[in-house]
Write a protein that holds these residues in place. Structure first.
Motif, PDB file in Angstrom:
ATOM      1  N   VAL A 248       0.851  -1.178   0.000  1.00 32.95           N
ATOM      2  CA  VAL A 248       0.000   0.000   0.000  1.00 32.95           C
ATOM      3  C   VAL A 248       0.895   1.238   0.000  1.00 32.95           C
ATOM      4  O   VAL A 248       2.018   1.216   0.510  1.00 32.95           O
ATOM      5  CB  VAL A 248      -0.926  -0.004   1.238  1.00 32.95           C
ATOM      6  CG1 VAL A 248      -0.141   0.159   2.511  1.00 32.95           C
ATOM      7  CG2 VAL A 248      -1.995   1.056   1.138  1.00 32.95           C
ATOM      8  N   SER A 249       0.415   2.299  -0.605  1.00 29.56           N
ATOM      9  CA  SER A 249       1.091   3.600  -0.546  1.00 29.56           C
ATOM     10  C   SER A 249       0.431   4.432   0.543  1.00 29.56           C
ATOM     11  O   SER A 249      -0.797   4.590   0.544  1.00 29.56           O
ATOM     12  CB  SER A 249       0.998   4.324  -1.896  1.00 29.56           C
ATOM     13  OG  SER A 249       1.670   3.605  -2.896  1.00 29.56           O
ATOM     14  N   VAL A 250       1.246   4.930   1.458  1.00 28.15           N
ATOM     15  CA  VAL A 250       0.729   5.762   2.547  1.00 28.15           C
ATOM     16  C   VAL A 250       1.066   7.210   2.215  1.00 28.15           C
ATOM     17  O   VAL A 250       2.237   7.562   2.070  1.00 28.15           O
ATOM     18  CB  VAL A 250       1.349   5.365   3.898  1.00 28.15           C
ATOM     19  CG1 VAL A 250       0.702   6.136   5.028  1.00 28.15           C
ATOM     20  CG2 VAL A 250       1.204   3.864   4.116  1.00 28.15           C
ATOM     21  N   VAL A 251       0.036   8.019   2.086  1.00 28.88           N
ATOM     22  CA  VAL A 251       0.209   9.403   1.631  1.00 28.88           C
ATOM     23  C   VAL A 251      -0.227  10.344   2.750  1.00 28.88           C
ATOM     24  O   VAL A 251      -1.375  10.280   3.205  1.00 28.88           O
ATOM     25  CB  VAL A 251      -0.606   9.680   0.361  1.00 28.88           C
ATOM     26  CG1 VAL A 251      -0.324  11.100  -0.146  1.00 28.88           C
ATOM     27  CG2 VAL A 251      -0.287   8.652  -0.711  1.00 28.88           C
ATOM     28  N   PHE A 252       0.693  11.182   3.186  1.00 29.75           N
ATOM     29  CA  PHE A 252       0.387  12.210   4.177  1.00 29.75           C
ATOM     30  C   PHE A 252       0.369  13.567   3.481  1.00 29.75           C
ATOM     31  O   PHE A 252       1.176  13.818   2.575  1.00 29.75           O
ATOM     32  CB  PHE A 252       1.436  12.234   5.293  1.00 29.75           C
ATOM     33  CG  PHE A 252       1.507  10.979   6.103  1.00 29.75           C
ATOM     34  CD1 PHE A 252       0.671  10.803   7.202  1.00 29.75           C
ATOM     35  CD2 PHE A 252       2.405   9.969   5.782  1.00 29.75           C
ATOM     36  CE1 PHE A 252       0.741   9.641   7.967  1.00 29.75           C
ATOM     37  CE2 PHE A 252       2.480   8.812   6.533  1.00 29.75           C
ATOM     38  CZ  PHE A 252       1.643   8.643   7.617  1.00 29.75           C
ATOM     39  N   ALA A 253      -0.512  14.431   3.920  1.00 28.56           N
ATOM     40  CA  ALA A 253      -0.573  15.810   3.398  1.00 28.56           C
ATOM     41  C   ALA A 253      -0.656  16.770   4.580  1.00 28.56           C
ATOM     42  O   ALA A 253      -1.495  16.596   5.464  1.00 28.56           O
ATOM     43  CB  ALA A 253      -1.777  15.983   2.479  1.00 28.56           C
TER      44      ALA A 253
END
Length: 299
Positions: A248-253
């Motif tokens: 999975v790709s974990v994307v934080f913004a």
């Protein structure tokens, strides 16, 4: 001016010793701070260090009362000078033995011993020697009220500047104001460069969002970019377990301008994207990921 200075020294020292003595003697944090002091290294015991700090606090309070009530008596001034000499000796030994430890001067700070601690102890020594041979401070205030007010204001300013444990009340806000007005020295000229990526990563790793997502994250920072005022930070991870584990790709913004100096809690968004299908991963599937066990530590 000389008579004004020498006449009010007992009052200034009484205020300083009364404050530091009260903190050492009555503050609950004395026991918690004691292990961080050089005194604990010298005595090889946090418990003994806490007891000595309490005892020194009691002595400081007693001397402060003497300076206030018996300024014409040489005993309180002499005791103050002895305290100052003792502080200097302790600071020198503590600095040599454990330079990373705090001095415990007010039992309320955890920064290493610096020149400011030595300067404050020198003020106590010199002031005590001066106070041992002077008259009542209230007579000086009565005779020169305006000059006394100015002198006391300057003395308080100097003592506050020499007290590391008060930095959070005046120096830290000033530094934050300077950053807001003058800009951060690491900022670039472009808006996207206003906060270093490393600062955003540090801010992220201190956040509740990171603690929540950390059981899924399996990599360091893979990529980052700016979009619409947000700084996007990309990590890889795994959800599900064993044979059914999926990448999975974990994307934080987070706000591209936010850093540790920004007041308030930053807004951080988290998204999980299946690395194969590119579809968002439902939260209930991620809940099946077991939390990571903390590394064992030496107790």
């Amino acid at each position: 001016m000389l008579s004004l200075t020498t006449g009010l020294v007992p009052l200034v020292l009484a205020g300083l010793l009364g404050w530091t003595g009260s903190v050492k003697l009555f503050n609950r944090d004395t026991v918690r701070q004691a292990p961080k002091t050089a005194l604990a290294r010298i005595l090889r015991s946090s418990e003994r260090a806490a007891l000595v700090l309490r005892a020194v606090g009691a002595v400081e309070l007693l001397v402060a009362v003497g300076l206030l009530a018996l300024p014409a008596n040489p005993v309180p001034g002499t005791a103050t000078a002895v305290l100052g000499a003792g502080f200097l000796g302790y600071l020198g030994y503590g600095r040599a033995l454990a330079p990373e430890s705090s001095c415990g001067c007010s039992a309320n700070e955890d920064t290493p011993i610096t020149w400011r601690a030595f300067a404050r102890a020198t003020v106590v020594l010199a002031g005590g020697a001066t106070a041992a041979a002077n008259g009542a401070w209230w007579s000086t205030i009565t005779e020169q009220p305006g000059g006394s007010l100015v002198f006391l204001a300057v003395a308080v300013f100097v003592l506050v500047a020499l007290s590391v444990d008060l930095d959070r009340w005046w120096l830290l806000p000033l530094r934050r104001l300077r950053l807001r007005v003058c800009g951060h020295p690491l900022f670039g000229s472009e808006p996207a460069d206003r906060v270093p990526v490393a600062a955003s990563v540090e801010l992220l790793e201190r956040s509740l969002a990171w603690q929540t997502a950390s059981p899924v994250v399996r990599s360091g920072l893979l990529d980052h970019w700016e979009q619409g005022g947000w700084r996007i930070l990309l990590y890889s991870g795994v959800y599900r377990t064993r044979e059914s584990a999926q990448p999975v790709s974990v994307v934080f913004a987070l706000d591209a301008t936010a850093s540790r100096d920004t007041p308030g809690d930053p807004v951080i968004r988290v998204s999980f994207v299946d690395a194969d299908s590119g579809e968002p991963v439902a939260q209930e599937m991620l809940n099946a990921v077991p939390p990571r066990r903390a590394l064992p530590t030496v107790g």
